[in-house]
Design a protein around this motif. Structure first.
Motif, PDB file in Angstrom:
ATOM      1  N   ASP A  93       0.808  -1.219   0.000  1.00 18.46           N
ATOM      2  CA  ASP A  93       0.000   0.000   0.000  1.00 18.46           C
ATOM      3  C   ASP A  93       0.844   1.273   0.000  1.00 18.46           C
ATOM      4  O   ASP A  93       0.417   2.296  -0.546  1.00 18.46           O
ATOM      5  CB  ASP A  93      -0.930   0.006   1.212  1.00 18.46           C
ATOM      6  N   THR A  94       2.027   1.238   0.590  1.00 20.91           N
ATOM      7  CA  THR A  94       2.820   2.468   0.740  1.00 20.91           C
ATOM      8  C   THR A  94       4.192   2.408   0.081  1.00 20.91           C
ATOM      9  O   THR A  94       4.860   3.432  -0.033  1.00 20.91           O
ATOM     10  CB  THR A  94       3.031   2.791   2.229  1.00 20.91           C
ATOM     11  N   GLU A  95       4.618   1.209  -0.373  1.00 17.66           N
ATOM     12  CA  GLU A  95       5.980   1.071  -0.879  1.00 17.66           C
ATOM     13  C   GLU A  95       6.050   0.438  -2.270  1.00 17.66           C
ATOM     14  O   GLU A  95       7.120   0.035  -2.713  1.00 17.66           O
ATOM     15  CB  GLU A  95       6.821   0.245   0.105  1.00 17.66           C
ATOM     16  N   VAL A  96       4.925   0.383  -2.965  1.00 16.33           N
ATOM     17  CA  VAL A  96       4.870  -0.168  -4.320  1.00 16.33           C
ATOM     18  C   VAL A  96       4.067   0.795  -5.184  1.00 16.33           C
ATOM     19  O   VAL A  96       2.998   1.265  -4.769  1.00 16.33           O
ATOM     20  CB  VAL A  96       4.220  -1.566  -4.347  1.00 16.33           C
ATOM     21  N   LEU A  97       4.575   1.070  -6.383  1.00 13.55           N
ATOM     22  CA  LEU A  97       3.881   1.951  -7.319  1.00 13.55           C
ATOM     23  C   LEU A  97       3.960   1.341  -8.710  1.00 13.55           C
ATOM     24  O   LEU A  97       5.051   0.975  -9.174  1.00 13.55           O
ATOM     25  CB  LEU A  97       4.531   3.337  -7.334  1.00 13.55           C
ATOM     26  N   ALA A 112      10.869  13.620  -9.767  1.00 16.92           N
ATOM     27  CA  ALA A 112      10.494  13.794  -8.369  1.00 16.92           C
ATOM     28  C   ALA A 112      11.688  14.056  -7.463  1.00 16.92           C
ATOM     29  O   ALA A 112      11.568  14.792  -6.478  1.00 16.92           O
ATOM     30  CB  ALA A 112       9.755  12.543  -7.878  1.00 16.92           C
ATOM     31  N   LEU A 113      12.831  13.491  -7.786  1.00 20.07           N
ATOM     32  CA  LEU A 113      13.937  13.463  -6.834  1.00 20.07           C
ATOM     33  C   LEU A 113      15.091  14.388  -7.179  1.00 20.07           C
ATOM     34  O   LEU A 113      15.960  14.623  -6.325  1.00 20.07           O
ATOM     35  CB  LEU A 113      14.466  12.022  -6.720  1.00 20.07           C
ATOM     36  N   VAL A 114      15.123  14.909  -8.393  1.00 19.33           N
ATOM     37  CA  VAL A 114      16.260  15.729  -8.837  1.00 19.33           C
ATOM     38  C   VAL A 114      15.859  17.195  -8.901  1.00 19.33           C
ATOM     39  O   VAL A 114      14.843  17.545  -9.513  1.00 19.33           O
ATOM     40  CB  VAL A 114      16.762  15.243 -10.214  1.00 19.33           C
ATOM     41  N   GLU A 115      16.664  18.044  -8.263  1.00 14.96           N
ATOM     42  CA  GLU A 115      16.497  19.496  -8.369  1.00 14.96           C
ATOM     43  C   GLU A 115      17.325  20.014  -9.548  1.00 14.96           C
ATOM     44  O   GLU A 115      18.363  19.430  -9.891  1.00 14.96           O
ATOM     45  CB  GLU A 115      16.982  20.193  -7.088  1.00 14.96           C
ATOM     46  N   GLU A 259       8.462   7.353   1.836  1.00 17.39           N
ATOM     47  CA  GLU A 259       8.661   8.744   1.451  1.00 17.39           C
ATOM     48  C   GLU A 259       9.143   8.877   0.007  1.00 17.39           C
ATOM     49  O   GLU A 259       8.749   9.815  -0.708  1.00 17.39           O
ATOM     50  CB  GLU A 259       9.640   9.431   2.409  1.00 17.39           C
ATOM     51  N   LEU A 260       9.962   7.936  -0.468  1.00 18.35           N
ATOM     52  CA  LEU A 260      10.400   7.988  -1.860  1.00 18.35           C
ATOM     53  C   LEU A 260       9.267   7.565  -2.798  1.00 18.35           C
ATOM     54  O   LEU A 260       9.084   8.156  -3.863  1.00 18.35           O
ATOM     55  CB  LEU A 260      11.626   7.099  -2.060  1.00 18.35           C
ATOM     56  N   THR A 261       8.512   6.543  -2.415  1.00 23.75           N
ATOM     57  CA  THR A 261       7.370   6.132  -3.234  1.00 23.75           C
ATOM     58  C   THR A 261       6.368   7.273  -3.372  1.00 23.75           C
ATOM     59  O   THR A 261       5.852   7.543  -4.473  1.00 23.75           O
ATOM     60  CB  THR A 261       6.686   4.898  -2.615  1.00 23.75           C
ATOM     61  N   ALA A 262       6.078   7.960  -2.288  1.00 25.26           N
ATOM     62  CA  ALA A 262       5.131   9.082  -2.336  1.00 25.26           C
ATOM     63  C   ALA A 262       5.646  10.194  -3.236  1.00 25.26           C
ATOM     64  O   ALA A 262       4.877  10.815  -3.988  1.00 25.26           O
ATOM     65  CB  ALA A 262       4.876   9.606  -0.926  1.00 25.26           C
ATOM     66  N   ALA A 263       6.953  10.453  -3.173  1.00 16.96           N
ATOM     67  CA  ALA A 263       7.524  11.506  -4.023  1.00 16.96           C
ATOM     68  C   ALA A 263       7.391  11.154  -5.497  1.00 16.96           C
ATOM     69  O   ALA A 263       6.974  11.987  -6.312  1.00 16.96           O
ATOM     70  CB  ALA A 263       8.997  11.714  -3.659  1.00 16.96           C
ATOM     71  N   VAL A 264       7.717   9.913  -5.843  1.00 19.28           N
ATOM     72  CA  VAL A 264       7.620   9.506  -7.245  1.00 19.28           C
ATOM     73  C   VAL A 264       6.161   9.490  -7.692  1.00 19.28           C
ATOM     74  O   VAL A 264       5.840   9.890  -8.823  1.00 19.28           O
ATOM     75  CB  VAL A 264       8.284   8.138  -7.456  1.00 19.28           C
TER      76      VAL A 264
END
Length: 395
Positions: A93-97, A112-115, A259-264
């Motif tokens: 539910d929280t760690e798979v996309l 999502a992760l690169v500025e 937190e990384l899954t949510a960002a992506v």
């Protein structure tokens, strides 16, 4: 009407024109050549999985928008697969996309992760979408070159070069193993060193593992997330296309901490939002196929690899026998050739075969100028015919 004076293409995508795959596939169509350029099988995946997709359509599952993160059945199957295969536990539910293929997953992860201005290390030669996705995210690509080791018969990662590439501006490492186009599979020692570097320098890692089940001989695929300190900083990408010979379905996925899954997911929802509804249910069933399916797939592809490798050697190429993926990298220097791009453009007319020049996957083009890539995910008869045609080069 006044003509437009501004360039329509964003400066971030300057230099990214039509892909080499489109060019070479058009050459194949125009000449009737055997297309060993693009990495898709010429046979479809398991019948029971195709029937599962038909059943999902008929039963009305996935015909409308599926849930944004992916259907629960597939996310659960992905989590089960990671635990069963690698001992990695992820919350479905929280760690798979679920993504529209791994290519979208890569794009969403980098967006999502690169500025803007962040440095992203990528192993060259690299799959061509990597460079475009880094550019779209506003990042700066920093290539680290995999170099051929004739004694080992593989391309190897120079760990000192990798360490030297990391600066205070480095945000993440974009890793691919098993590696396209070289066919190398990073060893446990190489992966352990990458992991130690990421932990020491507090880096994120996005790792493309779409060929995870296509490893041969003594090679083994070990997810980077399995190393100490890496689960919490790694986005692992894979897909069903290569493993199940269903590349057109475009069902990919990623596993990562919440937190990384949510960002992506934040970036992904503004790309496709959702895709491949009925196919998601079918891939959920595919991931639960017995181990014999995956073993038979490797056995079949290894035999096809050897057919093409033997044919290339007989035609005068120097072959780097891949330990993974769909692809063989061969050196044309032994044929007296000096430029892979020119060679590949002429090859369809010369002997009726299409290949891909590796130099387009490099920033340092000279490092790959005499290497070409050929796909062996084709019927054995097609590979034998291609091998016969390639012998015309030295006839």
């Amino acid at each position: 009407m006044a003509p437009m004076t501004r360039q329509p293409l964003s400066s971030r995508l300057a230099g990214f024109g039509t892909t080499i795959f489109a060019e070479m596939s058009a050459l194949a169509a125009a000449t009737g050549a055997i297309n060993l350029g693009q990495g898709f099988p010429d046979t479809d995946g398991p019948e029971e999985i195709r029937e599962a997709a038909v059943r999902a359509v008929r039963e009305g599952r996935g015909n409308q928008y599926p849930p944004g993160p992916g259907v629960p059945e597939l996310r659960t199957a992905i989590a089960e697969h990671q635990l069963r295969r690698y001992g990695l536990a992820y919350d479905p539910d929280t760690e798979v996309l679920v993504t529209a293929g791994a290519t979208e997953g890569i794009a969403a992860a980098l967006l999502a992760l690169v500025e803007p201005g962040d440095e992203v290390i990528a192993l060259e030669p690299y799959y061509d979408s990597y460079a475009a996705c880094i550019a779209m995210a506003g990042g700066r690509r920093v290539p680290v070159t995999l170099r051929p080791d004739p004694a080992a018969g593989r391309f190897v990662l120079d760990l000192d070069e990798l360490r030297a590439a990391v600066t205070d501006r480095t945000r993440l490492i974009l890793l691919n193993t098993p590696h396209n186009p070289t066919g190398t599979v990073l060893t446990r020692d190489e992966l352990a060193a990458v992991a130690a570097l990421a932990v020491d320098r507090d880096l994120l890692v996005v790792t493309d593992e779409v060929y995870e089940h296509l490893v041969f001989d003594d090679a083994e695929h070990v997810p980077l997330a399995a190393f100490p300190g890496m689960r919490e900083r790694t986005v692992t990408l894979s897909s069903g296309g290569k493993t199940f010979s269903l590349t057109g379905w475009k069902v990919g996925w990623l596993t990562a901490p919440p937190e990384l899954t949510a960002a992506v997911r934040t970036a992904k929802q503004f790309l496709t939002f959702v895709a491949s509804g009925p196919f998601q249910y079918a891939i959920a069933e595919a991931l639960r196929l017995p181990d014999t399916y995956f073993e038979d797939l490797r056995t079949d592809l290894r035999a096809k690899r050897d057919i093409l490798a033997d044919g290339l050697r007989a035609a005068g190429f120097e072959v780097y026998l891949p330990r993974g993926t769909y692809f063989i990298t061969a050196d044309i220097a032994a044929l007296g050739e000096k430029d892979g791009l020119a060679f590949c453009r002429s090859l369809p007319e010369r002997c009726g075969v299409v290949a891909i020049p590796n130099q387009v996957f490099y920033d340092h083009a000279d490092a790959g100028r005499t290497f070409v890539r050929l796909a062996f995910c084709k019927k054995a008869a097609v590979l034998r015919e291609a091998a016969d045609r390639l012998r015309q080069l030295t006839a």
